[in-house]
Design a protein around this motif. Structure first.
Motif, mmCIF file in Angstrom:
data_model
loop_
_atom_site.group_PDB
_atom_site.id
_atom_site.type_symbol
_atom_site.label_atom_id
_atom_site.label_comp_id
_atom_site.label_asym_id
_atom_site.label_seq_id
_atom_site.Cartn_x
_atom_site.Cartn_y
_atom_site.Cartn_z
ATOM 1 N N HIS A 3 0.807 -1.214 0.000
ATOM 2 C CA HIS A 3 0.000 0.000 0.000
ATOM 3 C C HIS A 3 0.841 1.266 0.000
ATOM 4 O O HIS A 3 0.289 2.359 -0.103
ATOM 5 N N GLN A 4 2.157 1.141 0.134
ATOM 6 C CA GLN A 4 3.014 2.314 0.172
ATOM 7 C C GLN A 4 4.378 1.953 -0.395
ATOM 8 O O GLN A 4 4.747 0.782 -0.485
ATOM 9 N N ALA A 18 -0.734 4.311 -1.901
ATOM 10 C CA ALA A 18 -1.526 3.805 -3.018
ATOM 11 C C ALA A 18 -2.766 4.639 -3.272
ATOM 12 O O ALA A 18 -3.254 4.707 -4.404
ATOM 13 N N THR A 209 -0.017 3.692 -9.304
ATOM 14 C CA THR A 209 -0.903 3.143 -8.284
ATOM 15 C C THR A 209 -2.243 2.775 -8.907
ATOM 16 O O THR A 209 -2.754 3.479 -9.779
ATOM 17 N N ASP A 212 -4.794 0.254 -4.695
ATOM 18 C CA ASP A 212 -4.493 -0.748 -3.673
ATOM 19 C C ASP A 212 -2.995 -0.981 -3.517
ATOM 20 O O ASP A 212 -2.526 -1.330 -2.439
ATOM 21 N N CYS A 213 -2.273 -0.792 -4.582
ATOM 22 C CA CYS A 213 -0.842 -1.076 -4.582
ATOM 23 C C CYS A 213 -0.113 0.048 -5.321
ATOM 24 O O CYS A 213 -0.658 0.646 -6.261
ATOM 25 N N VAL A 214 1.108 0.339 -4.871
ATOM 26 C CA VAL A 214 1.941 1.323 -5.563
ATOM 27 C C VAL A 214 3.286 0.670 -5.838
ATOM 28 O O VAL A 214 3.854 0.018 -4.969
#
Length: 221
Positions: A3-4, A18, A209, A212-214
């Protein structure tokens, strides 16, 4: 899901989130650009059939970030309200309820081009407004991505996105953070916004992003 993603700039480590914001742990500050609250309301006032509830949705996303990251200050990097017609009663009521829930958190708005036309947020929202650049630590917090002579710039304005090329004609366009020498661009936090496609260069880094995800993009992506 990741998430980051950490981004080191000088002695600072920023967390690219994210949900299209930056968390600055050393300052316990949450940074977001181009929220454009009330954009849908402004379009509806012009007779355009656009969806309702975008302001509430954006505030729910912001609440989720505040519940995850200990925050003493929120810094809006320009374009808090979209237009004069964004001062619609429903939009302002949603913002007032949200602000009352987080009254202990300091809020600062670095005015952007839309803020100059929309006007500052109502005084009862208790959001301090400043012109760019807003210097804090090693950073110049701005709306426009214009270089600063002594500080690394964190800015918004262009709503950066990146186009991922798949097989054949498959393409996917996602919001992104664009890190370059001297300037790092944030994606637009607002859900009802467009985007400007940026390119990956040898001296830049792109982090896309999907909410949800980055993750970082390599030059070959």
């Amino acid at each position: 899901m990741k998430h980051q993603h950490p981004l080191s700039i000088g002695s600072n480590t920023l967390l690219l989130l994210a949900d299209k914001a930056i968390y600055w742990p050393q300052q316990q500050a949450l940074l977001l650009a181009d929220a454009h609250f009330g954009k849908a309301a402004a379009y509806r006032a012009l007779g355009q059939p656009v969806p309702q509830g975008t302001t509430s949705h954006n505030l729910q996303r912001l609440n989720q970030l505040l519940s995850t990251y200990p925050t003493q200050k929120i810094i809006f990097l320009g374009d808090f309200l979209h237009a004069p017609k964004s001062h619609a009663p429903a939009t302002l009521q949603a913002l007032r309820l949200w602000r009352a829930q987080h009254a202990a958190i300091a809020c600062v708005l670095v005015r952007g081009n839309h803020d100059h036309s929309a006007g500052d947020p109502p005084a009862d929202l208790n959001i301090a407004t400043v012109d760019e650049p807003y210097l804090l630590g090693d950073f110049a917090l701005q709306h426009l991505p214009i270089s600063h002579p002594t500080h690394h710039v964190l800015a918004g304005h262009i709503h950066p996105v990146f186009r991922l090329q798949g097989k054949a004609r498959q393409r996917l366009t996602l919001p992104c953070f664009h890190h370059q020498p001297g300037i790092t661009l944030l994606p637009a936090f607002g859900a009802f916004t467009g985007g400007y496609a940026v390119e990956h260069h040898a001296d830049s880094q792109v982090y896309v992003t999907d909410g949800d995800c980055v993750w970082p993009i390599t030059a070959a992506s």
